[in-house]
Design an enzyme around this catalytic site. Structure first.
Site, PDB file in Angstrom:
ATOM      1  N   TYR A 144       1.050  -1.371  -0.314  1.00 35.13           N
ATOM      2  CA  TYR A 144      -0.032   0.301  -0.057  1.00 35.13           C
ATOM      3  C   TYR A 144       0.741   1.711   0.029  1.00 35.13           C
ATOM      4  O   TYR A 144       1.369   0.647   0.953  1.00 35.13           O
ATOM      5  CB  TYR A 144      -0.429  -0.522   1.705  1.00 35.13           C
ATOM      6  CG  TYR A 144      -1.765   1.180   1.113  1.00 35.13           C
ATOM      7  CD1 TYR A 144      -2.722   1.254   0.660  1.00 35.13           C
ATOM      8  CD2 TYR A 144      -1.191   2.299   2.393  1.00 35.13           C
ATOM      9  CE1 TYR A 144      -3.969   2.446   0.785  1.00 35.13           C
ATOM     10  CE2 TYR A 144      -1.861   3.348   2.816  1.00 35.13           C
ATOM     11  CZ  TYR A 144      -3.343   3.061   1.667  1.00 35.13           C
ATOM     12  OH  TYR A 144      -4.050   4.556   1.567  1.00 35.13           O
ATOM     13  N   ASP A 239       9.919   2.885  -1.174  1.00 37.86           N
ATOM     14  CA  ASP A 239       8.319   3.527   0.006  1.00 37.86           C
ATOM     15  C   ASP A 239       8.956   2.807   1.325  1.00 37.86           C
ATOM     16  O   ASP A 239       8.508   1.631   1.451  1.00 37.86           O
ATOM     17  CB  ASP A 239       7.219   3.044  -0.426  1.00 37.86           C
ATOM     18  CG  ASP A 239       5.792   3.805   0.078  1.00 37.86           C
ATOM     19  OD1 ASP A 239       6.733   4.029   1.059  1.00 37.86           O
ATOM     20  OD2 ASP A 239       5.221   3.100  -0.120  1.00 37.86           O
ATOM     21  N   LYS A 267       6.585   9.247   8.513  1.00 38.97           N
ATOM     22  CA  LYS A 267       5.960   8.892   9.862  1.00 38.97           C
ATOM     23  C   LYS A 267       6.934   9.084  10.868  1.00 38.97           C
ATOM     24  O   LYS A 267       6.737   9.627  10.761  1.00 38.97           O
ATOM     25  CB  LYS A 267       5.881   7.506  10.005  1.00 38.97           C
ATOM     26  CG  LYS A 267       4.615   6.846   8.855  1.00 38.97           C
ATOM     27  CD  LYS A 267       3.801   5.233   8.793  1.00 38.97           C
ATOM     28  CE  LYS A 267       2.536   4.680   7.789  1.00 38.97           C
ATOM     29  NZ  LYS A 267       1.385   5.517   8.319  1.00 38.97           N
TER      30      LYS A 267
HETATM   31  N1  HOZ Z   1      -0.385   2.671   6.531  1.00 38.14           N
HETATM   32  C1  HOZ Z   1      -1.029   3.096   7.293  1.00 38.14           C
HETATM   33  C2  HOZ Z   1      -1.746   2.096   7.218  1.00 38.14           C
HETATM   34  N2  HOZ Z   1      -1.182   0.867   7.187  1.00 38.14           N
HETATM   35  C3  HOZ Z   1      -2.357   4.556   7.168  1.00 38.14           C
HETATM   36  C4  HOZ Z   1      -3.199   4.622   8.626  1.00 38.14           C
HETATM   37  C5  HOZ Z   1      -4.076   4.746   7.425  1.00 38.14           C
HETATM   38  O1  HOZ Z   1      -4.006   4.711   6.050  1.00 38.14           O
HETATM   39  O2  HOZ Z   1      -4.509   5.156   8.273  1.00 38.14           O
END
Ligand code: HOZ
Length: 422
Positions: A144, A239, A267
């Protein structure tokens, strides 16, 4: 456990906000029940509006490597707050942060600050396309990269949790620019390059996946990506929004000794405030406006508060390198003896307990996990004061604020779950 106030707030939230949350993964849809509304955090603890306290392994989904409200970060934000919250004009600390990021990740020769991981990956991909003059991108199933249109193909995180294979709202022609391949399959990448090599702008990868749960790369995977992209004139985008400053000070690229062309971070780099960045080879970043023709911009980019938080976090990590050994030790203790029926994946302080006996190496092997059992486990842990990500397909994070006692409590609570009579 009393959750009356969370319940009332969740009911009210759903009248004003889609699903009651500002990001789908917060809604507990993968586990059922009512999301806890948070009143405050301190150290490794979260306290909800009903006064329940939890050991927090979400850490705001990764940023809080120093725990909640670490003094150096709070002090830094307080110090700049009185000078103004946004200028839309350059400030000296933005240079300091860019230089600091580059000192952790030397492959980021030039760095552009943005506000979110999504913005960073969206921009990196645009830059890759602009630089190469090609349209296609390879991504991996279960990875993702934020909610970028063309990257929401076979995506992990909330998409995996909610079982949304391909989101509506993305034009078919955008999705067709993405080639989604199984993570860790060198053969699949070789084949894609053999078929479309001269049309592929970039390979974008979570170098350690966090978004289908934690899935490490197999030996040789990243080396193969590096070699194939180089051979075919495509760019390699790491990423590192999740892994940056996390799996080692210099992220996964330091851990695995890979020099990507472009990198995205977020982050930890924002110290818990909205900040992310993309960067990489100077010849590529020099194509970005105002020096080059690839446009990317942002009113709040390089926001003074976020920059102060990011800078304070990175400087603290740099001056306390022993934190990484502590994180490693705590994470090793947490994951040392997985119960029968559970496969644990871990890289540094990122981990996932998969409810499956099979090794988990890609989305095909992740998705067979027993999500019903995970759901029962999640609620058991919550009842026992442990706050895990509310999905089987997310990573957990340990912070420098987690104590040996926190880990012991968590392990005991987990084992008590598995010791229950069937
Ligand atoms: N990468 C985070 C979740 N896997 C992002 C948090 C979100 O999507 O709120």
């Amino acid at each position: 456990m009393n959750t009356q106030k969370s319940e009332a707030l969740f009911a009210r939230a759903q009248q004003a906000i889609p699903g009651g949350v500002n990001s789908p993964v917060r809604a507990f849809r993968g586990v059922g029940g009512v999301p806890r509304f948070i009143a405050r955090g301190h150290g490794a603890r979260l306290v909800d509006v009903d006064g329940n306290e939890y050991i927090d392994y979400v850490g705001s989904w990764g940023p809080l490597i120093l725990g909640h409200c670490p003094a150096p970060v709070m002090d830094a934000v307080r110090a700049v707050l009185e000078s103004g919250t946004s200028f839309g004009a350059p400030t000296e600390r933005e240079i300091e942060l860019a230089e600091e990021i580059r000192s952790f990740m030397p492959s980021m020769e030039l760095v552009r600050l943005v506000n979110s991981g999504t913005e960073a990956t969206m921009s990196a991909l645009r830059v890759a396309r602009g630089f190469t003059g090609r349209d296609l991108a390879i991504k991996f199933e279960g990875c993702y990269h934020g909610h970028v249109d063309s990257l929401l193909v076979k995506a992990g995180s909330g998409m995996a949790t909610l079982g949304i294979a391909d989101t509506q709202g993305v034009p078919q022609s955008f999705a067709e620019t993405t080639i989604a391949l199984p993570y860790n399959s060198i053969a699949a990448v070789e084949q894609a390059f053999a078929s479309h090599g001269d049309r592929i702008a970039a390979v974008i990868v979570e170098p350690v996946v966090g978004n289908m749960g934690c899935v490490p790369p197999v030996p040789g995977f990243h080396e193969a990506l590096r070699a194939l992209t180089q051979k075919h004139g495509a760019l390699l985008i790491f990423d590192e929004v999740m892994t940056g400053f996390r799996v080692s000070p210099g992220g996964a690229q330091q851990l695995y000794g890979i020099h990507p062309d472009l990198t995205t971070i977020g982050k930890i780099g924002g110290g818990g405030l909205p900040l992310a960045a993309y960067g990489g080879r100077a010849d590529i970043l020099s194509k970005v406006a105002p020096v080059g023709p690839i446009y990317q911009a942002g009113t709040l980019s390089g926001n003074p508060l976020a920059v102060a938080a990011g800078l304070a976090t990175l400087r603290y990590l740099k001056s306390h390198p022993e934190i990484y050994a502590q994180l490693e030790a705590r994470a090793a203790a947490l994951t040392a003896h997985p119960p029968a029926g559970v496969t644990v994946n871990r890289v540094g302080s990122m981990f996932t307990f998969f409810f499956t006996t099979q090794p988990v190496t890609d989305w095909e092997t992740a998705k067979i996990a027993d999500t019903a059992r995970f759901k029962a486990f999640f609620h058991w842990m919550l009842e026992h004061g442990v706050y895990l990500a509310p999905s089987q397909f997310e990573a957990g994070f340990i912070s420098a604020a987690h104590t040996a006692d926190d880990i012991q409590h968590t392990v005991q609570a987990a084992h008590a779950f598995f010791d229950q009579p069937a």
